[in-house]
Design a protein around this motif. Structure first.
Motif, PDB file in Angstrom:
ATOM      1  N   ALA A 201       0.718  -1.045   0.147  1.00 34.73           N
ATOM      2  CA  ALA A 201       0.101  -0.037   0.048  1.00 34.73           C
ATOM      3  C   ALA A 201       0.879   1.193   0.022  1.00 34.73           C
ATOM      4  O   ALA A 201       1.068   2.002   1.090  1.00 34.73           O
ATOM      5  CB  ALA A 201      -1.057   0.029   1.460  1.00 34.73           C
ATOM      6  N   ILE A 202       1.372   1.614  -1.137  1.00 33.94           N
ATOM      7  CA  ILE A 202       2.396   2.717  -1.255  1.00 33.94           C
ATOM      8  C   ILE A 202       1.507   3.768  -1.869  1.00 33.94           C
ATOM      9  O   ILE A 202       0.743   3.626  -2.842  1.00 33.94           O
ATOM     10  CB  ILE A 202       3.601   2.425  -2.105  1.00 33.94           C
ATOM     11  CG1 ILE A 202       4.593   3.684  -2.164  1.00 33.94           C
ATOM     12  CG2 ILE A 202       3.245   1.996  -3.618  1.00 33.94           C
ATOM     13  CD1 ILE A 202       6.074   3.239  -2.557  1.00 33.94           C
ATOM     14  N   ILE A 203       1.643   5.054  -1.214  1.00 36.62           N
ATOM     15  CA  ILE A 203       1.031   6.334  -1.761  1.00 36.62           C
ATOM     16  C   ILE A 203       1.584   6.933  -2.843  1.00 36.62           C
ATOM     17  O   ILE A 203       1.223   7.464  -3.748  1.00 36.62           O
ATOM     18  CB  ILE A 203       0.614   7.223  -0.511  1.00 36.62           C
ATOM     19  CG1 ILE A 203      -0.352   6.565   0.600  1.00 36.62           C
ATOM     20  CG2 ILE A 203       0.092   8.512  -1.058  1.00 36.62           C
ATOM     21  CD1 ILE A 203      -0.615   7.088   1.694  1.00 36.62           C
ATOM     22  N   ALA A 204       2.903   7.081  -2.408  1.00 39.17           N
ATOM     23  CA  ALA A 204       3.842   7.765  -3.323  1.00 39.17           C
ATOM     24  C   ALA A 204       5.229   7.518  -3.379  1.00 39.17           C
ATOM     25  O   ALA A 204       5.814   6.884  -2.305  1.00 39.17           O
ATOM     26  CB  ALA A 204       3.613   9.358  -3.362  1.00 39.17           C
ATOM     27  N   GLU A 205       5.962   7.528  -4.401  1.00 38.35           N
ATOM     28  CA  GLU A 205       7.521   7.374  -4.493  1.00 38.35           C
ATOM     29  C   GLU A 205       7.963   8.483  -5.410  1.00 38.35           C
ATOM     30  O   GLU A 205       7.620   8.453  -6.364  1.00 38.35           O
ATOM     31  CB  GLU A 205       7.801   5.988  -4.865  1.00 38.35           C
ATOM     32  CG  GLU A 205       9.373   5.744  -4.910  1.00 38.35           C
ATOM     33  CD  GLU A 205       9.707   4.269  -5.185  1.00 38.35           C
ATOM     34  OE1 GLU A 205      10.813   3.813  -5.358  1.00 38.35           O
ATOM     35  OE2 GLU A 205       8.707   3.576  -5.818  1.00 38.35           O
ATOM     36  N   VAL A 206       9.139   9.030  -4.913  1.00 43.57           N
ATOM     37  CA  VAL A 206       9.686  10.027  -5.741  1.00 43.57           C
ATOM     38  C   VAL A 206      11.298   9.870  -5.655  1.00 43.57           C
ATOM     39  O   VAL A 206      11.721   9.457  -4.446  1.00 43.57           O
ATOM     40  CB  VAL A 206       9.524  11.552  -5.476  1.00 43.57           C
ATOM     41  CG1 VAL A 206       7.992  11.539  -5.516  1.00 43.57           C
ATOM     42  CG2 VAL A 206       9.887  11.923  -3.947  1.00 43.57           C
ATOM     43  N   ILE A 207      12.190  10.061  -6.368  1.00 45.16           N
ATOM     44  CA  ILE A 207      13.489  10.078  -6.442  1.00 45.16           C
ATOM     45  C   ILE A 207      13.911  11.860  -6.747  1.00 45.16           C
ATOM     46  O   ILE A 207      13.640  12.195  -7.705  1.00 45.16           O
ATOM     47  CB  ILE A 207      14.313   9.247  -7.238  1.00 45.16           C
ATOM     48  CG1 ILE A 207      13.667   7.858  -6.741  1.00 45.16           C
ATOM     49  CG2 ILE A 207      15.696   9.314  -7.388  1.00 45.16           C
ATOM     50  CD1 ILE A 207      14.450   6.827  -7.811  1.00 45.16           C
ATOM     51  N   THR A 208      14.572  12.360  -6.091  1.00 48.30           N
ATOM     52  CA  THR A 208      15.034  13.690  -6.182  1.00 48.30           C
ATOM     53  C   THR A 208      16.702  13.737  -6.446  1.00 48.30           C
ATOM     54  O   THR A 208      17.060  12.800  -6.288  1.00 48.30           O
ATOM     55  CB  THR A 208      14.770  14.842  -4.811  1.00 48.30           C
ATOM     56  OG1 THR A 208      15.538  13.975  -3.640  1.00 48.30           O
ATOM     57  CG2 THR A 208      13.223  14.750  -4.558  1.00 48.30           C
ATOM     58  N   SER A 209      16.935  14.806  -6.896  1.00 48.91           N
ATOM     59  CA  SER A 209      18.418  14.785  -7.178  1.00 48.91           C
ATOM     60  C   SER A 209      18.719  16.327  -6.981  1.00 48.91           C
ATOM     61  O   SER A 209      18.139  17.226  -6.545  1.00 48.91           O
ATOM     62  CB  SER A 209      18.744  14.540  -8.521  1.00 48.91           C
ATOM     63  OG  SER A 209      18.212  15.616  -9.284  1.00 48.91           O
ATOM     64  N   ALA A 210      20.158  16.673  -7.007  1.00 45.78           N
ATOM     65  CA  ALA A 210      20.689  18.052  -6.774  1.00 45.78           C
ATOM     66  C   ALA A 210      19.801  18.901  -7.737  1.00 45.78           C
ATOM     67  O   ALA A 210      19.560  20.206  -7.152  1.00 45.78           O
ATOM     68  CB  ALA A 210      22.306  18.092  -6.611  1.00 45.78           C
TER      69      ALA A 210
END
Length: 140
Positions: free
Chosen positions: A82-91
């Motif tokens: 039950a994952i709501i959101a997943e993000v990958i940020t960078s510099a």
């Protein structure tokens, strides 16, 4: 064809909010920290902003978070997670705007939502950092 006005909530209490979440140092590169956060009972997640490269996952329940911790970047979560959101940020990409928005809800507001924060910066985090969730409160 008749035009209808946009629907508005009966109590007109829909509002935008931002939750600042602290990641405690130290945190080695490619290591994760588990964080519990209390948000609205139901919401639309609009954006996640983080000043460093990171993988941030928000879950409905702790069982899902625990079961998903070893999943590698780029692979899909199991359908039971039950994952709501997943993000990958960078510099260079510190703010991820979610379109469409991710919806989240909790049957009991005393129960938190569950986050996993993975440091992808290339080096250890030696001082606390804050990242932000921006969301639209549907039900408080």
């Amino acid at each position: 064809m008749p035009l209808y006005p946009a629907a508005t909530p009966a109590n007109n209490n829909v509002s935008r909010s931002s939750e600042s979440i602290t990641v405690s140092a130290p945190l080695a590169n490619n290591s994760y920290q588990l964080i519990d956060v209390v948000l609205a009972k139901s919401f639309l997640l609009l954006a996640i902003n983080c000043p460093i490269a990171a993988r941030i996952r928000l879950y409905f329940d702790n069982v899902s978070r625990a079961s998903d911790l070893s999943r590698v970047i780029g692979s899909d979560a199991d359908s039971s997670i039950a994952i709501i959101a997943e993000v990958i940020t960078s510099a260079s990409l510190q703010t991820i705007n979610l379109a469409p928005c991710a919806s989240g809800f909790n049957a009991n507001t005393t129960n938190p939502y569950y986050l996993s924060f993975t440091n992808l910066s290339g080096s250890a985090i030696n001082s606390d950092i804050d990242f932000n969730l921006t969301y639209l409160i549907l039900e408080s």
